[in-house]
Design an enzyme around this catalytic site. Structure first.
Site, short mmCIF file in Angstrom:
data_model
loop_
_atom_site.label_atom_id
_atom_site.label_comp_id
_atom_site.label_asym_id
_atom_site.label_seq_id
_atom_site.Cartn_x
_atom_site.Cartn_y
_atom_site.Cartn_z
N GLU A 1 40.95 34.95 54.24
CA GLU A 1 40.34 35.58 55.41
C GLU A 1 41.38 35.80 56.52
OE1 GLU A 1 37.76 37.14 55.95
OE2 GLU A 1 37.39 37.09 58.09
N ASN B 1 24.01 60.56 57.31
CA ASN B 1 24.81 59.37 56.97
C ASN B 1 24.53 59.05 55.51
OD1 ASN B 1 26.11 56.89 56.90
ND2 ASN B 1 24.35 55.79 57.74
N ARG C 1 30.98 52.54 63.66
CA ARG C 1 30.49 52.90 62.32
C ARG C 1 31.34 53.99 61.67
NH1 ARG C 1 25.41 51.05 61.29
NH2 ARG C 1 25.22 52.55 59.62
N TRP D 1 32.53 58.91 59.48
CA TRP D 1 33.54 58.30 58.60
C TRP D 1 33.53 59.19 57.36
CZ3 TRP D 1 33.95 56.14 53.70
CH2 TRP D 1 35.05 55.31 53.47
N GLU E 1 43.80 44.19 58.26
CA GLU E 1 42.93 45.28 58.69
C GLU E 1 43.16 45.72 60.12
OE1 GLU E 1 38.69 44.53 58.30
OE2 GLU E 1 38.92 42.48 58.94
N LYS F 1 42.26 39.52 58.03
CA LYS F 1 42.21 39.87 59.45
C LYS F 1 43.49 40.57 59.87
CE LYS F 1 38.89 39.69 60.11
NZ LYS F 1 37.83 39.30 59.23
O1 M6R Z 1 28.32 43.96 56.69
P1 M6R Z 1 28.93 43.16 55.56
O2 M6R Z 1 29.08 41.73 55.89
O3 M6R Z 1 28.20 43.37 54.27
O4 M6R Z 1 30.37 43.78 55.38
C1 M6R Z 1 31.19 43.34 54.34
C2 M6R Z 1 32.62 43.82 54.55
O5 M6R Z 1 32.66 45.22 54.58
C3 M6R Z 1 33.20 43.28 55.86
O6 M6R Z 1 33.17 41.89 55.89
C4 M6R Z 1 34.66 43.75 56.02
O7 M6R Z 1 35.47 43.15 55.06
C5 M6R Z 1 35.16 43.41 57.43
N1 M6R Z 1 35.81 44.54 58.01
C6 M6R Z 1 36.13 42.30 57.46
O8 M6R Z 1 36.59 42.03 58.74
#
Ligand code: M6R
Length: 614
Positions: free
Chosen positions: A484, A101, A27, A75, A491, A488
């Site tokens: 997508e 948080n 997180r 974070w 990131e 991947k």
């Molecule tokens: O928890 P969520 O599905 O709402 O999150 C959305 C995005 O933050 C999440 O998909 C993010 O792009 C991922 N790190 C992608 O791998």
């Protein structure tokens, strides 16, 4: 986006809190800290960097035995990731310790007010002001609970707060608004945390907290009230997965484990959705058939990977229901003043169920009287609670920051929703829906087939450790797969990667193409002859410019084979379902390349799993 935990009981609080933080490190991982009530009073340790730094600090500077404390993994939002900005934060006399948080939006005015009153700040965070506000109230005679209640009345923004007071050694108090918080109910011990994974080792009984609620917790009691002091309605639930789901189970990364869990996750998401008469049932859709029949527009709203799932959902839902579907990035949605009416169905997609941008979009849509259905993986999280209905994906906990099984199960949920709407609205005959359901049911075995032979993909990653840039191309549902695949890679490998609709390349991006550029291309099944041939022409265009083509095509597609520098074969499925298979090698490629490049796959820089700020 920050993991917080509170513990009270008879166990070793340091061990419970550190193990809980480890399971929530996804997180946020730029700093962490712990505050424990020991014989010496309040002992606090906090450290910039990963949790391992805090553990090292606790070894070199141990604290006394404790059964009561709080912890935090951060974070950063306000103030850089330093030791001083790490949580917990203390009030001026060191009596109150608090973790937070979220974001306190009116922190500047509160900070100025406290500074005028003589408070000296130890950090640059918005969170520290809350510790001071709570402590000020306590020094004026309030209990910790009363002080928390008065303080939350002064805060704007999203927050989960957990606090302890040296003079109330048997109590932990927490408050929640728009950020996640769950209670773990143990025997002679209780837990508070952002995520159930942090206490699953000790209990699988949990209580879901609602918006604007405060919890007062001792070792033997849990009292939940609303911010206004009235008794709150609580929703206990049983967590139906166990500790092994939150552990790596022999894999080097959670991401890799989660990639291989996808066939099971897809099967679990389909389970129970088809009745004995082979009809699709979505009991969770508590929206009556008449309302579903009146829908004249669908807007899918999501972020990141979930947004890509929504883009694919659009193709399927429009095709099966003939309802126009828009797909929108959640952070853009409410600012463009979208046209929403009571006959608009808003579908949100979120793995975590806590993404602030998506949550705000839901609130906006409901204010405009639209019905909202959420596709979500996290039981009891905020997004399903605030929606009219929810379709849960049953992927189990997703811990790797890069979403994998979240994505494929979101696709399944979109397909189920599309087919369900087609069934209710009569735009598909029963036997047509059934044939598609059977294709869906066949997917887990085909996913296994792909994952059982990743040899081409993995050797490709070995060959490409020195590459600096990648393109991903696709058309139709292959286009979001390309997006997508690129996400991947970006990131977790920190490499430049872009996804494009293959037909758009010639309108500009083709200028990037030369013999150094590897390009992944998703080729649609041969049954879609026009689409298939157009993609082959697009491959021809980049090959003519020397590009290395990595072609993902269905088995037996000998034409596509001729266009491939490297061929990755996929089992045969209908076009709309191909993304569920095509994404698997792309996920595995990214995971392998990032590993070979020495990147931290599960905790990539600057990212957090659950993005609870806008
Ligand atoms: O928890 P969520 O599905 O709402 O999150 C959305 C995005 O933050 C999440 O998909 C993010 O792009 C991922 N790190 C992608 O791998």
């Amino acid at each position: 986006m920050c993991g917080i935990i509170g513990y009270i009981g008879s166990g070793d609080a340091q061990r419970v809190i550190i193990s809980g933080l480890k399971r929530m490190e996804y997180r946020g991982y730029d700093s962490s800290g712990i505050a424990l009530l020991t014989d010496k009073g309040l002992e606090v340790r906090k450290k910039a960097g990963k949790l391992a730094n805090l553990e090292a600090e606790l070894e070199s500077s141990p604290v006394g035995a404790s059964t009561h404390g709080i912890g935090h993994t951060r974070w950063a939002t306000h103030g850089g990731p330093t030791d001083m900005n790490a949580h917990p934060h203390l009030g001026s006399t060191g009596r109150v310790a608090l973790v937070h948080n979220g974001i306190i939006e009116n922190y500047a005015s509160l900070r100025a007010e406290l500074a005028d009153a003589g408070v000296v700040f130890a950090s640059q965070t918005d969170s520290e002001i809350v510790a001071h506000l709570v402590e000020t109230k306590i020094l004026a005679g309030s209990t910790l609970l009363q002080a928390m209640r008065t303080t939350v009345g002064r805060l704007q923004g999203a927050f989960t707060l957990v606090a302890i007071d040296t003079d109330e050694p048997g109590t932990v108090v927490a408050a929640r608004r728009s950020s996640p918080l769950v209670v773990g109910v143990g025997k002679g011990e209780n837990f508070l945390a952002s995520d159930v994974a942090s206490f699953i080792e000790y209990t699988r009984e949990a209580i879901e907290l609602g918006q604007d609620q405060i919890v007062e917790m001792t070792a033997d009691s849990i009292t939940v009230t609303n911010f206004d002091g009235t008794q709150a309605e609580v929703r206990p639930y049983h967590i139906d997965w166990d500790l092994s789901a939150a552990e790596k189970g022999g894999y080097d990364w959670f991401m890799r484990k989660e990639i291989f869990e996808q066939p099971r996750a897809v099967a679990d998401t389909l389970r129970g959705r088809i009745n004995d008469n082979r009809e699709l049932i979505l009991d969770e859709i508590r929206i009556d058939a008449a309302t579903l029949r009146s829908i004249d527009k669908i807007i899918i709203v999501a972020c990141g990977t979930a947004y890509h799932a929504g883009l694919i959902g659009k193709y399927a839902i429009e095709h099966w229901t003939r309802i126009p579907v828009e797909v929108e990035i959640a952070s853009e949605f409410r600012y463009r003043d979208p046209i929403i009416s009571p006959t608009t169905l808003v579908v949100t997609i979120s793995q975590s169920g806590e993404t602030a941008d998506t949550l705000m979009a839901i609130r906006h849509a409901r204010e405009q009287h639209a019905k909202v259905i959420s596709i979500c993986n996290t039981n009891g999280s905020t997004i399903p609670r605030e929606s009219d209905a929810v379709i849960y994906t049953h992927a189990g906990p997703e811990i790797g920051v890069a979403s994998t099984k979240g994505f494929t199960t979101q696709l399944i949920a979109c397909y189920l929703l599309g087919l369900y709407l087609a069934q209710v609205r009569g735009t598909k005959f029963g036997d047509e829906v059934l044939a598609l359901i059977e294709e869906l049911e066949a997917l887990p075995a085909k996913m296994d087939e792909v994952l059982d032979d990743l040899s081409v993909t993995l050797s490709l990653a070995k060959e490409m450790t020195e590459e600096r840039s990648f393109l991903f191309l696709g058309r139709h549902v292959g286009y979001p797969v390309a997006l997508e695949g690129a996400l991947k890679l970006k990131e977790i490998s920190y490499l430049h990667a872009e996804g494009f609709p293959a037909g758009e390349l010639k309108h500009g991006p083709i200028a990037l193409v030369d013999q150094d550029l590897p390009i992944f291309i998703v080729v649609p099944p041969q049954g879609r002859d026009q689409l298939h041939d157009k993609v082959l022409s697009n491959i021809e265009e980049v090959r003519a410019r020397g590009a290395r083509t990595i072609v993902l095509a269905e088995k037996g597609d000998h034409e596509a084979e001729q266009y491939a520098s490297t061929l990755i074969s996929l089992p045969v499925v209908p076009t709309l379902f191909q993304p569920v298979l095509a994404i698997l090698p792309l996920q595995a490629f990214s995971c392998e390349l990032a590993t070979l490049r020495g990147c931290d796959v599960d905790q990539p820089r600057n990212l957090a799993k659950s993005v609870t700020v806008e």
